[in-house]
Design a protein around this motif. Structure first.
Motif, PDB file in Angstrom:
ATOM      1  N   VAL A 200      -7.994 -17.863   9.205  1.00  0.00           N
ATOM      2  CA  VAL A 200      -8.675 -16.613   9.546  1.00  0.00           C
ATOM      3  C   VAL A 200     -10.133 -16.716   9.099  1.00  0.00           C
ATOM      4  N   ILE A 201     -11.044 -16.271   9.954  1.00  0.00           N
ATOM      5  CA  ILE A 201     -12.467 -16.187   9.597  1.00  0.00           C
ATOM      6  C   ILE A 201     -12.864 -14.719   9.607  1.00  0.00           C
ATOM      7  N   VAL A 202     -13.556 -14.293   8.554  1.00  0.00           N
ATOM      8  CA  VAL A 202     -14.054 -12.923   8.469  1.00  0.00           C
ATOM      9  C   VAL A 202     -15.579 -12.982   8.457  1.00  0.00           C
ATOM     10  N   PHE A 203     -16.205 -12.434   9.486  1.00  0.00           N
ATOM     11  CA  PHE A 203     -17.663 -12.385   9.530  1.00  0.00           C
ATOM     12  C   PHE A 203     -18.125 -11.078   8.908  1.00  0.00           C
ATOM     13  N   LEU A 204     -18.921 -11.200   7.870  1.00  0.00           N
ATOM     14  CA  LEU A 204     -19.393 -10.040   7.119  1.00  0.00           C
ATOM     15  C   LEU A 204     -20.731  -9.579   7.675  1.00  0.00           C
ATOM     16  N   GLU A 211     -24.086 -13.846  15.772  1.00  0.00           N
ATOM     17  CA  GLU A 211     -24.517 -15.236  15.883  1.00  0.00           C
ATOM     18  C   GLU A 211     -23.354 -16.168  16.150  1.00  0.00           C
ATOM     19  N   MET A 212     -22.295 -16.047  15.379  1.00  0.00           N
ATOM     20  CA  MET A 212     -21.208 -17.023  15.462  1.00  0.00           C
ATOM     21  C   MET A 212     -20.215 -16.720  16.585  1.00  0.00           C
ATOM     22  N   LEU A 213     -20.151 -15.471  17.029  1.00  0.00           N
ATOM     23  CA  LEU A 213     -19.246 -15.110  18.115  1.00  0.00           C
ATOM     24  C   LEU A 213     -19.971 -14.963  19.451  1.00  0.00           C
ATOM     25  N   PHE A 227     -11.106 -11.773  17.489  1.00  0.00           N
ATOM     26  CA  PHE A 227     -11.747 -12.667  18.447  1.00  0.00           C
ATOM     27  C   PHE A 227     -11.184 -14.076  18.258  1.00  0.00           C
ATOM     28  N   ASP A 228     -11.388 -14.902  19.256  1.00  0.00           N
ATOM     29  CA  ASP A 228     -11.048 -16.315  19.142  1.00  0.00           C
ATOM     30  C   ASP A 228     -12.304 -17.107  18.812  1.00  0.00           C
ATOM     31  N   TYR A 229     -12.223 -17.910  17.749  1.00  0.00           N
ATOM     32  CA  TYR A 229     -13.333 -18.801  17.400  1.00  0.00           C
ATOM     33  C   TYR A 229     -12.865 -20.236  17.630  1.00  0.00           C
ATOM     34  N   ASP A 230     -13.506 -20.929  18.554  1.00  0.00           N
ATOM     35  CA  ASP A 230     -13.095 -22.273  18.941  1.00  0.00           C
ATOM     36  C   ASP A 230     -13.936 -23.299  18.192  1.00  0.00           C
ATOM     37  N   THR A 231     -13.299 -24.132  17.389  1.00  0.00           N
ATOM     38  CA  THR A 231     -14.024 -25.163  16.642  1.00  0.00           C
ATOM     39  C   THR A 231     -14.134 -26.474  17.410  1.00  0.00           C
ATOM     40  N   GLY A 232     -13.461 -26.553  18.531  1.00  0.00           N
ATOM     41  CA  GLY A 232     -13.390 -27.819  19.245  1.00  0.00           C
ATOM     42  C   GLY A 232     -12.109 -28.560  18.946  1.00  0.00           C
ATOM     43  N   ARG A 233     -11.548 -28.275  17.784  1.00  0.00           N
ATOM     44  CA  ARG A 233     -10.256 -28.851  17.398  1.00  0.00           C
ATOM     45  C   ARG A 233      -9.120 -27.857  17.595  1.00  0.00           C
ATOM     46  N   ARG A 234      -9.416 -26.597  17.283  1.00  0.00           N
ATOM     47  CA  ARG A 234      -8.406 -25.555  17.409  1.00  0.00           C
ATOM     48  C   ARG A 234      -9.096 -24.204  17.533  1.00  0.00           C
ATOM     49  N   THR A 235      -8.323 -23.197  17.905  1.00  0.00           N
ATOM     50  CA  THR A 235      -8.840 -21.842  17.990  1.00  0.00           C
ATOM     51  C   THR A 235      -8.384 -21.065  16.758  1.00  0.00           C
ATOM     52  N   ILE A 236      -9.344 -20.437  16.087  1.00  0.00           N
ATOM     53  CA  ILE A 236      -9.080 -19.707  14.849  1.00  0.00           C
ATOM     54  C   ILE A 236      -9.263 -18.216  15.100  1.00  0.00           C
ATOM     55  N   ARG A 237      -8.397 -17.404  14.536  1.00  0.00           N
ATOM     56  CA  ARG A 237      -8.532 -15.951  14.633  1.00  0.00           C
ATOM     57  C   ARG A 237      -9.719 -15.504  13.789  1.00  0.00           C
ATOM     58  N   ALA A 238     -10.573 -14.674  14.375  1.00  0.00           N
ATOM     59  CA  ALA A 238     -11.771 -14.209  13.674  1.00  0.00           C
ATOM     60  C   ALA A 238     -11.902 -12.706  13.818  1.00  0.00           C
TER      61      ALA A 238
END
Length: 270
Positions: A200-204, A211-213, A227-238
């Protein structure tokens, strides 16, 4: 003109204090250099640069070593250097030597990260403040202490969370980072997220979230949504939530932040 007309009289102690107070209020709260510089003095002529025969012109990329390609473009250089890191330790070391972001020359410290890099949740803010710059760690000032209480409310602390910022050096006077400063740092935070690989990523705050989304909405519209955050390796919940510094200014909005924290706790328990 006489010498007396050429030189202004020295400031009185009271006038000097008033001028210093005005500069502090404007955000000039630190010296960039250790020695005073006379900005009105005529510039000294620069010495010609001698180049060995056959080395080509400075703009000829073919004559530059491979490691220097893209050095004229800080963002391209940042992308190349970030890709070199195969671990968070290597990324930290690369950032310590990276000179493509001008903020590193006015900040006292690189604020890379704090907490547990193997944690399931990663918190990402915008940029360090004055206290963070002194300690070399993100979120250790007033906003950081509130963040600690927010973490504790859902059973977390700095041993179970990983904390960083989009920008790694404090902007002078705590001003907002420029788009160029943010873009130079972005390849590194993208690589940091990829290497930390949280669940899980939490943008404060809105700045980090937008910027990141790659979003344009304000934080009050983005917060509380997944949201879905794609690292190129996997999709992380954000998820985006209100920045602790904002909550210090608007304590009535803590009810919204609490809803986001409950959602984060639920996601980590799944």
């Amino acid at each position: 003109m006489t010498d007396r007309q050429n030189h202004s009289p020295p400031l009185s102690r009271e006038a000097a204090r008033a001028l210093l107070a005005w500069q502090l209020a404007a955000g000039a709260d630190e010296a960039v250099g250790d020695a005073p510089v006379d900005r009105l003095a005529p510039a000294a002529p620069s010495a010609p640069v001698s180049r060995p025969a056959g080395t080509g012109t400075p703009g000829d990329a073919a004559t530059l070593p491979a490691s220097d390609h893209g050095a004229h473009d800080p963002v391209m250089s940042a992308r190349a250097r970030a890709r070199e890191a195969t671990s968070l330790e290597e990324l930290h070391h690369i950032l310590e030597g990276f000179e493509g972001c001008a903020l590193r020359f006015t900040a006292k410290s690189l604020c890379f990260a704090d907490g547990n890099p193997e944690a399931r949740v990663m918190f990402v803010g915008e940029a360090p403040g004055a206290e963070e710059d002194l300690q070399g760690k993100p979120f250790v000032g007033r906003a950081g202490r509130l963040l600690d209480r927010m973490l504790a409310a859902i059973g977390l602390d700095r041993t179970s969370a990983y904390i960083t910022n989009v920008v790694y050096w404090r902007p002078p006077g705590n001003r907002t980072p420029t788009p160029q400063e943010t873009q130079v740092c972005r390849p590194f935070i993208e690589r940091q997220i990829e290497l930390a690989d949280p669940d899980v990523i939490v943008f404060l705050g809105g700045a980090a979230a937008k910027e990141m989304l790659n979003r344009s909405e304000g934080i009050l519209k983005m917060r509380g949504k997944w949201f879905d955050y794609d690292t190129g390796r996997r999709t992380i919940r954000a998820i985006a939530t209100l920045h602790p510094a904002y909550l210090l200014r608007q304590p009535g909005q803590k009810r919204l932040a609490w809803r986001d924290l409950v959602a984060i706790r639920k996601a980590l328990s799944d």
